[in-house]
Design an enzyme around this catalytic site. Structure first.
Site, short mmCIF file in Angstrom:
data_model
loop_
_atom_site.label_atom_id
_atom_site.label_comp_id
_atom_site.label_asym_id
_atom_site.label_seq_id
_atom_site.Cartn_x
_atom_site.Cartn_y
_atom_site.Cartn_z
N TRP A 179 -4.19 2.94 -11.93
CA TRP A 179 -5.00 1.95 -12.65
C TRP A 179 -5.51 2.50 -13.97
O TRP A 179 -5.53 1.80 -14.97
CB TRP A 179 -6.15 1.44 -11.78
CG TRP A 179 -5.66 0.74 -10.56
CD1 TRP A 179 -5.89 1.10 -9.26
CD2 TRP A 179 -4.82 -0.43 -10.50
NE1 TRP A 179 -5.24 0.23 -8.41
CE2 TRP A 179 -4.59 -0.71 -9.15
CE3 TRP A 179 -4.25 -1.25 -11.47
CZ2 TRP A 179 -3.81 -1.78 -8.72
CZ3 TRP A 179 -3.47 -2.33 -11.06
CH2 TRP A 179 -3.26 -2.58 -9.70
N ASP A 208 -14.20 1.22 -14.57
CA ASP A 208 -13.54 0.31 -13.64
C ASP A 208 -14.09 0.64 -12.24
O ASP A 208 -13.79 1.70 -11.70
CB ASP A 208 -12.03 0.54 -13.72
CG ASP A 208 -11.24 -0.35 -12.76
OD1 ASP A 208 -11.86 -1.03 -11.91
OD2 ASP A 208 -9.99 -0.34 -12.85
N LYS A 216 -11.77 -6.45 -3.80
CA LYS A 216 -11.84 -5.24 -2.99
C LYS A 216 -13.13 -5.24 -2.16
O LYS A 216 -13.10 -5.13 -0.96
CB LYS A 216 -11.79 -3.99 -3.88
CG LYS A 216 -10.67 -3.98 -4.90
CD LYS A 216 -9.32 -3.62 -4.32
CE LYS A 216 -8.13 -3.94 -5.21
NZ LYS A 216 -8.09 -3.31 -6.52
C1 PLP Z 1 -7.00 -3.36 -7.65
C2 PLP Z 1 -7.45 -2.60 -8.84
C3 PLP Z 1 -7.15 -3.03 -10.14
C4 PLP Z 1 -6.32 -4.26 -10.43
O1 PLP Z 1 -7.03 -5.36 -10.13
P1 PLP Z 1 -6.49 -6.86 -10.43
O2 PLP Z 1 -7.72 -7.66 -10.14
O3 PLP Z 1 -5.37 -7.09 -9.48
O4 PLP Z 1 -6.06 -6.91 -11.83
C5 PLP Z 1 -7.65 -2.29 -11.19
N1 PLP Z 1 -8.39 -1.19 -10.99
C6 PLP Z 1 -8.68 -0.75 -9.75
C7 PLP Z 1 -9.51 0.49 -9.60
C8 PLP Z 1 -8.22 -1.43 -8.65
O5 PLP Z 1 -8.52 -1.00 -7.41
#
Ligand code: PLP
Length: 359
Positions: free
Chosen positions: A102, A171, A195
């Site tokens: 990511w 993030d 998540k």
């Molecule tokens: C799942 C995830 C993403 C991507 O998320 P989307 O909502 O599918 O774009 C980005 N960063 C992290 C840390 C993730 O776990």
């Protein structure tokens, strides 16, 4: 009714209390005679829902007044572009720390618009650790620093906020509200809800006031934070039902005693699982102990056939989505807020049994 223990990395398990409440309110939410899904986003009924969601999120995360809270679409992946477009405009430079897929994707997207300095990377050891960071490693002229606070695929996490020169953009997709963080230490926080905060389709953005208002002029209207701030996340139709569920999750966390109480349970769940892995003669964790995630626990047997057998048998026993990410292999148990401690205990018991039967 039989519910499985869902160890999916996302979309993932939601608290049963939240699902039951949503079920109860499905046909008639708060005496409105409608489902939230049917409400106009411009109605006063819906305004009350989004306002309460924001207020509860602010309460449980301790979000200061000089931060805006937004509910956007496009997932965390859209933030990979919004961040450089909105914040990378003074010197058109930013520092990125690479700790997994990511953060690599975030960095690749930023490179389309600005100059990127990769401060450190843990790619040399399959992202099984968080690099040591020192303030001197960061650039003097970066507009911001980007980090991925919890690495969903590899199961690593920052255990403290790095000292940097520029504001940190984090993030937090896979750890938001799982442990206490001091929002003041960040210029901006973003998280895809699927998540740990709700269903897919909502992205939570928490941004400090001084970060905004300087977007690159090429920024599409929909990718400009100012657009969404000026319109209370309602420039266009927001993901209304998803925001409502996020609100119910926030209320659930609040009712459980808040994020600090969630953290305590999460630490207990993770400790149980890591202790078992450390003492098992068949399974082992893949992350250095000091950087282990509380949310995503990857593990392997060291034998691909045995891994596949475990995945198949655990699924049959009601432990689903435990297969590791395709880039790592093995297994991964995602144990977000909604995973009860009983689920982790049951998984450990099942692993012990599997170990006995497959000696
Ligand atoms: C799942 C995830 C993403 C991507 O998320 P989307 O909502 O599918 O774009 C980005 N960063 C992290 C840390 C993730 O776990």
């Amino acid at each position: 009714m039989s519910r499985v223990y869902n160890f999916s990395a996302g979309p993932s398990m939601l608290p049963i209390e939240v699902l039951e409440r949503a079920q109860k309110e499905m046909l008639d939410c708060n005496g409105s005679g409608q489902s939230v899904m049917e409400m106009s986003h411009r109605s006063k009924e819906y305004q009350a829902i989004i306002d309460k969601t924001e207020a509860t999120l602010r309460k449980i995360m301790g979000i200061p007044e000089n931060y805006k809270v937004l509910f956007l679409q496009g997932g965390a992946s859209t933030q990979f572009a919004m961040v450089p477009l909105n914040f990378g405009t003074k010197n058109k430079k930013a520092d990125y720390v690479t700790t997994g897929v990511w953060s690599k994707k975030a960095m690749a997207e930023a490179k389309r618009y600005i100059t990127v300095n990769e401060v450190a990377s843990s790619a040399d050891k399959t992202f099984s650790y968080i690099p040591e960071l020192d303030k001197s490693m960061f650039s003097d002229d970066a507009d911001y620093v980007h980090i991925t606070y919890n690495n969903t695929i590899y199961g690593t996490r920052y255990t403290s906020v790095p000292e940097t020169k520029a504001p940190i953009v984090a993030d937090m997709s896979s750890m938001i509200c799982s442990e206490v963080v001091d929002v003041n230490k960040f210029g901006m926080i973003y998280a895809g809800a699927q998540k740990n905060m709700g269903p897919a389709g909502v992205t939570i953005v928490i941004v400090r006031d001084d970060m905004i208002g300087q977007a690159n002029e090429i920024t599409p209207t929909m990718l400009n934070y100012t657009t969404h701030i000026e319109n209370g996340s309602m420039f266009n139709t927001p993901p209304t039902y998803g925001i409502y569920i996020c609100g119910l999750i926030c209320e659930w966390i609040d009712g459980m005693g808040g994020v600090a109480a969630m953290q305590k349970v999460n630490e207990e769940k993770a400790k149980m699982l890591y202790e078992y892995l450390d003492n098992s003669s068949m399974f082992k964790g893949t992350v250095v102990p000091k950087d282990r995630s509380l949310m995503n626990v990857p593990f392997i047997t060291g034998n691909d056939e045995l891994d596949a057998k475990f995945v198949a048998e655990s699924k049959a026993a009601g432990f689903v989505n435990i297969k590791g990410h395709r880039s790592v292999g093995g297994m991964r148990a995602s144990i977000y807020n909604a995973m009860p401690i009983e689920g982790v205990k049951a998984l450990i018991d099942f692993m012990k049994k599997f170990e006995m039967e497959n000696k």
